[in-house]
Design a protein around this motif. Structure first.
Motif, PDB file in Angstrom:
ATOM      1  N   TYR A 190      -2.676   2.080   5.582  1.00 25.87           N
ATOM      2  CA  TYR A 190      -3.394   0.860   5.925  1.00 25.87           C
ATOM      3  C   TYR A 190      -2.644   0.093   6.991  1.00 25.87           C
ATOM      4  O   TYR A 190      -1.424  -0.094   6.907  1.00 25.87           O
ATOM      5  N   LYS A 246      -2.887   5.429  -3.124  1.00 23.86           N
ATOM      6  CA  LYS A 246      -1.855   5.039  -2.157  1.00 23.86           C
ATOM      7  C   LYS A 246      -1.190   6.252  -1.517  1.00 23.86           C
ATOM      8  O   LYS A 246      -0.709   6.190  -0.390  1.00 23.86           O
ATOM      9  N   LYS A 247      -1.137   7.354  -2.265  1.00 27.23           N
ATOM     10  CA  LYS A 247      -0.488   8.544  -1.728  1.00 27.23           C
ATOM     11  C   LYS A 247      -1.265   9.175  -0.581  1.00 27.23           C
ATOM     12  O   LYS A 247      -0.696   9.923   0.207  1.00 27.23           O
ATOM     13  N   ASP A 275      -4.139 -10.810  -6.855  1.00 33.40           N
ATOM     14  CA  ASP A 275      -4.491 -11.050  -5.457  1.00 33.40           C
ATOM     15  C   ASP A 275      -3.622 -12.128  -4.831  1.00 33.40           C
ATOM     16  O   ASP A 275      -3.572 -12.266  -3.619  1.00 33.40           O
ATOM     17  N   LYS A 299      -4.719   3.360  -8.526  1.00 34.56           N
ATOM     18  CA  LYS A 299      -4.056   2.889  -7.309  1.00 34.56           C
ATOM     19  C   LYS A 299      -2.988   3.836  -6.780  1.00 34.56           C
ATOM     20  O   LYS A 299      -2.947   4.131  -5.594  1.00 34.56           O
ATOM     21  N   MET A 300      -2.121   4.301  -7.684  1.00 38.14           N
ATOM     22  CA  MET A 300      -1.001   5.109  -7.208  1.00 38.14           C
ATOM     23  C   MET A 300      -1.482   6.389  -6.531  1.00 38.14           C
ATOM     24  O   MET A 300      -0.963   6.786  -5.488  1.00 38.14           O
ATOM     25  N   THR A 318       0.820  -1.212   0.000  1.00 37.00           N
ATOM     26  CA  THR A 318       0.000   0.000   0.000  1.00 37.00           C
ATOM     27  C   THR A 318       0.854   1.263   0.000  1.00 37.00           C
ATOM     28  O   THR A 318       0.342   2.366   0.090  1.00 37.00           O
ATOM     29  N   SER A 364      -7.952  -0.602   0.418  1.00 40.41           N
ATOM     30  CA  SER A 364      -6.518  -0.247   0.434  1.00 40.41           C
ATOM     31  C   SER A 364      -5.810  -0.613  -0.860  1.00 40.41           C
ATOM     32  O   SER A 364      -4.587  -0.582  -0.904  1.00 40.41           O
ATOM     33  N   THR A 365      -6.545  -1.016  -1.865  1.00 41.94           N
ATOM     34  CA  THR A 365      -6.029  -1.323  -3.209  1.00 41.94           C
ATOM     35  C   THR A 365      -5.226  -2.621  -3.323  1.00 41.94           C
ATOM     36  O   THR A 365      -4.703  -2.920  -4.387  1.00 41.94           O
ATOM     37  N   ILE A 366      -5.086  -3.405  -2.223  1.00 36.79           N
ATOM     38  CA  ILE A 366      -4.233  -4.590  -2.381  1.00 36.79           C
ATOM     39  C   ILE A 366      -5.001  -5.828  -2.823  1.00 36.79           C
ATOM     40  O   ILE A 366      -4.401  -6.816  -3.207  1.00 36.79           O
ATOM     41  N   LEU A 367      -6.319  -5.787  -2.765  1.00 35.57           N
ATOM     42  CA  LEU A 367      -7.109  -6.868  -3.343  1.00 35.57           C
ATOM     43  C   LEU A 367      -7.983  -6.274  -4.439  1.00 35.57           C
ATOM     44  O   LEU A 367      -8.430  -5.129  -4.326  1.00 35.57           O
ATOM     45  N   SER A 368      -8.222  -7.062  -5.476  1.00 41.22           N
ATOM     46  CA  SER A 368      -9.101  -6.558  -6.533  1.00 41.22           C
ATOM     47  C   SER A 368     -10.546  -6.867  -6.172  1.00 41.22           C
ATOM     48  O   SER A 368     -10.821  -7.789  -5.408  1.00 41.22           O
ATOM     49  N   LYS A 369     -11.454  -6.090  -6.702  1.00 40.74           N
ATOM     50  CA  LYS A 369     -12.882  -6.381  -6.469  1.00 40.74           C
ATOM     51  C   LYS A 369     -13.403  -7.172  -7.661  1.00 40.74           C
ATOM     52  O   LYS A 369     -12.845  -7.117  -8.756  1.00 40.74           O
ATOM     53  N   ASP A 370     -14.478  -7.935  -7.411  1.00 40.03           N
ATOM     54  CA  ASP A 370     -15.083  -8.668  -8.519  1.00 40.03           C
ATOM     55  C   ASP A 370     -16.148  -7.828  -9.201  1.00 40.03           C
ATOM     56  O   ASP A 370     -16.316  -7.874 -10.410  1.00 40.03           O
ATOM     57  N   PRO A 400      -2.700  -3.581   8.514  1.00 41.08           N
ATOM     58  CA  PRO A 400      -3.312  -4.908   8.381  1.00 41.08           C
ATOM     59  C   PRO A 400      -3.646  -5.514   9.737  1.00 41.08           C
ATOM     60  O   PRO A 400      -3.069  -5.143  10.757  1.00 41.08           O
ATOM     61  N   ARG A 429      -9.241  -4.501   2.670  1.00 40.83           N
ATOM     62  CA  ARG A 429      -8.135  -4.754   1.743  1.00 40.83           C
ATOM     63  C   ARG A 429      -8.460  -4.228   0.345  1.00 40.83           C
ATOM     64  O   ARG A 429      -7.577  -3.768  -0.362  1.00 40.83           O
ATOM     65  N   ARG A 459       5.216  -1.657  -8.016  1.00 50.04           N
ATOM     66  CA  ARG A 459       5.507  -3.013  -7.542  1.00 50.04           C
ATOM     67  C   ARG A 459       6.801  -3.539  -8.135  1.00 50.04           C
ATOM     68  O   ARG A 459       7.471  -4.361  -7.532  1.00 50.04           O
ATOM     69  N   LYS A 497     -16.990  -9.751  -3.756  1.00 47.57           N
ATOM     70  CA  LYS A 497     -15.687 -10.426  -3.849  1.00 47.57           C
ATOM     71  C   LYS A 497     -15.851 -11.887  -3.471  1.00 47.57           C
ATOM     72  O   LYS A 497     -16.480 -12.216  -2.470  1.00 47.57           O
TER      73      LYS A 497
END
Ligand SMILES: Nc1ncnc2c1ncn2[C@@H]1O[C@H](COP(=O)(O)OP(=O)(O)OP(=O)(O)O)[C@@H](O)[C@H]1O
Ligand SMILES: [Mg+2]
Lengths: 419, 237
Positions: free
Chosen positions: B79, B74-75, A399, B70-71, A230, B50-56, B81, B47, A235, B11
């Protein structure tokens, strides 16, 4: 950004305790080397224990026994057989018995008999090396005896015993000609100048590889990877930072280790007379080889990172360097026994696709001016690294890094293909 | 201004449908609570935000940005965890500095680190390796890490779980203080007392679905109860 990750990796992985334990191992290895090199020196200068009992007592048997006694620490024949036996049992030596009728047999054209009883200290390499000295003594004494027997036949020309001189004029191998050298010398010269490379590669791989894999395992276990993902950075930077960071740590650790290993190896090879320098590699050759090593290391480390991605936690990460080391062992052994040119096509392909083969073969190719092969190896490794890293970055964008599931799903609804 | 807007978020993980269509909005400066039993889908939701998991499926917006940017997101987010740890071989101070480096474009590096030191309350212990810290100390360090960058939105997944009363209270007060200074918070929790004390508004989810939501005070009136634990049991149980 990349540098930030690299420096964190170094700080995290290169702890005081790992450095100290490495230095200890290095020093221990070095001193083992020193010890063995001393015992080798002893071998060369030391006289041995030879007790000769001459039952025949003729002029001919006397020649043999005197010649042998010359190599002995002392003249044991004046001592009793029992005391010599007890002495040799504790130390080492040979007891030589020249049978009665030794001369008579020889004079009627039969062989004279000599019985030898060996007393060895142990069965280690250096224990056996002492038996080489005895063998040598026997050979020289035999020659002495032959000369004298010839004299009784009124032949004074010793040349009769060794009338031919074989001269190695040239060797032709892989289109290259080497002058005034035996194949054995050629082989050992080549070995001496190239066999350190597989060792370096294995060392770097095992050190750096396990660093990267465990760092990946730790990141997952502590969820720091989630946090890292994050952060406002690409990456790619995380992937490259991890690979290079692990590489730097590995190189530092391998350097410490190599220092000890070098001293250790010197113990074995240091006393051998340096063979004729057939072709001294030039700076360009070494630069090419260095480049080849570096690129294969990057390839290896990206493989390790990929494996690290599959690790759930630190513990399961620990065993994952094994497949990569095995990959390095394959070309190491294959090229040890055979030349790249002489193995069959499937094996050739196998050797070529393993990134670690190229630096291992590099100097050998250069020795025969096969520059092209080295260039191809370098190009291959570069491509290997780029493609694999690209692949890893792709995985980092799924993911999978977080969930450890569904790496290769095709999600048609969202038009989100992994490939 | 709307800080988070989530519409019909879905998701699934293979067979498991973790989120079955969730909707909610969080206003800027709010402390929003995402509440629900184990396995409800809280962490999954956080998650994704916080952009680390994609949504369906569905739509997620963070301030003016779509979740795909995302970028940019993130700025402005930070987050924390669930059950997070830290780099054990690093010193606390180096841990803060490492993460501060990434935000150098957003804030002055030294100010960030100073803030981190202050928030962590760890003082000279920051010069020790993290492996020597207690659980509470690690958590304070992590919270300091996530708040020192002055994010516009802080996403905290169970920030006080497993902590004793003193440590938990310290962290809750800190969150309240930062919210007054303008940070928006989305927090997940099981602890109803904490939710009661901390959150302006909550959303109760169960089994990937929205069940109840609103201002804590209004909810108490609606269900005629004195604490939300009872609401939780009524709607979930
Ligand atoms: N990586 C994963 N692979 C498969 N299923 C998962 C994964 N992560 C979460 N799930 C499933 O998704 C659902 C929601 O999980 P999630 O972690 O979001 O719940 P939670 O509300 O945070 O629960 P808790 O309070 O226990 O933290 C659960 O049924 C869980 O089993
Ligand atoms: Mg959770």
């Amino acid at each position: 950004m990349v540098f930030n990750i690299i420096s964190k990796e170094v700080k995290e992985l290169l702890t005081k305790s790992t450095i100290i334990s490495l230095i200890v191992i290095s020093v221990i290895l070095g001193s083992i080397g020193k010890y063995t090199s001393n015992s080798e020196k002893e071998l060369i200068t030391k006289k041995t224990n030879i007790a000769v009992y001459d039952m025949d007592s003729t002029d001919i048997s006397l020649i043999l026994s005197n010649s042998m006694k010359n190599f002995s620490n002392e003249d044991f024949s004046k001592k009793s057989y029992e005391s010599v036996f007890e002495n040799f049992k504790k130390n080492e030596g040979i007891i030589v018995l020249i049978e009665k009728g030794f001369k008579d047999s020889i004079m009627v054209g039969k062989k004279g008999e000599v019985r030898i009883n060996w007393f060895l200290k142990g069965v280690g390499i250096f224990d056996f090396a002492s038996s080489d000295i005895f063998e040598n003594v026997i050979r020289i004494s035999k020659f002495e005896l032959m000369k004298n027997i010839l004299k009784t036949y009124r032949i004074t020309d010793e040349n009769v015993l060794d009338p031919v001189k074989f001269k190695n004029e040239s060797i032709m191998v892989k289109g290259k000609i080497f002058k005034n050298i035996s194949p054995k010398t050629l082989y050992s010269t080549l070995q001496n100048q190239t066999n350190f490379i597989p060792v370096i590669i294995m060392m770097l791989l095992i050190m750096s590889g396990s660093m990267i894999i465990s760092s990946m395992g730790l990141e997952k276990e502590n969820k720091t990877l989630e946090t890292l993902l994050t952060m406002p950075l690409k990456r790619e930077d995380i992937v490259l930072g991890k690979i290079i960071g692990g590489g730097v740590v590995g190189i530092i650790m391998a350097a410490i280790y190599m220092f000890g290993f070098y001293n250790y190896m010197k113990g074995f090879t240091g006393n051998l007379s340096t063979l004729t320098d057939l072709k001294v590699f030039n700076i360009f050759d070494y630069t090419l080889t260095g480049l080849s090593i570096f690129l294969s290391l990057l390839s290896g480390l990206s493989m390790c990172l990929l494996l690290g991605l599959f690790a759930r936690d630190y513990k399961s990460a620990q065993t994952l360097t094994l497949p990569v080391s095995i990959l390095a062992i394959i070309p190491m052994f294959l090229t040890m026994f055979k030349d790249f040119e002489t193995i069959n096509l499937p094996l050739k392909l196998l050797v070529f696709i393993i990134p670690f083969s190229h630096p291992m073969l590099s100097l050998r190719f250069l020795f025969f001016d096969q520059y092209q092969m080295v260039y191809w190896g370098i190009i291959y490794n570069l491509l290997f690294f780029i493609i694999l890293t690209y692949f890893i970055v792709k995985i980092f964008n799924t993911d999978y890094v977080i969930t450890g599931k569904n790496l290769f799903i095709f999600n048609f609804n969202k038009r989100k293909f992994f490939f | 201004m709307i800080a988070i807007s989530v519409k019909n978020l879905k998701k699934r993980f293979g067979k498991i449908e973790a989120l079955k269509g969730i909707d909610f909005e969080v206003s800027e400066g709010e402390i929003f609570g995402l509440i629900g039993p184990n396995g409800a889908g809280k962490s999954t939701c956080l998650r994704i935000i916080s952009t680390i998991l994609s949504k369906d499926d569905g739509r997620v917006k963070i301030f003016d940005y779509d979740i795909s940017q995302k970028m940019e997101i993130k700025k402005i987010i930070s987050y924390l965890p669930e059950d997070a740890g830290a780099y054990k071989n690093l010193k606390g101070i180096d841990f803060l500095k490492f993460f501060a480096q990434f935000y150098k474009e957003q804030r002055d590096f030294n100010e960030m680190v100073e803030d981190g030191i202050e928030i962590s309350l760890l003082k000279e212990r920051l010069n020790d390796k993290i492996e020597t810290y207690s659980k509470g100390m690690v958590r304070r360090l992590l919270v300091a890490r996530s708040l020192m960058v002055k994010p516009k939105l802080a996403i905290l997944d169970e920030p006080t779980s497993g902590l004793d009363v003193t440590n938990a209270t310290q962290i809750r007060n800190l969150i309240k203080k930062k919210a007054r200074e303008g940070t928006t918070f989305i927090v997940s929790s099981h602890n109803m007392l904490e939710v009661d004390y901390l959150c302006d508004r909550i959303n109760l989810i169960n089994d990937g679905l929205f069940v109840e939501g609103g201002k804590v005070k209004d909810l108490k009136e609606k269900y005629k109860v004195s604490n939300i634990e009872e609401i939780f049991i009524q709607v979930v149980g």
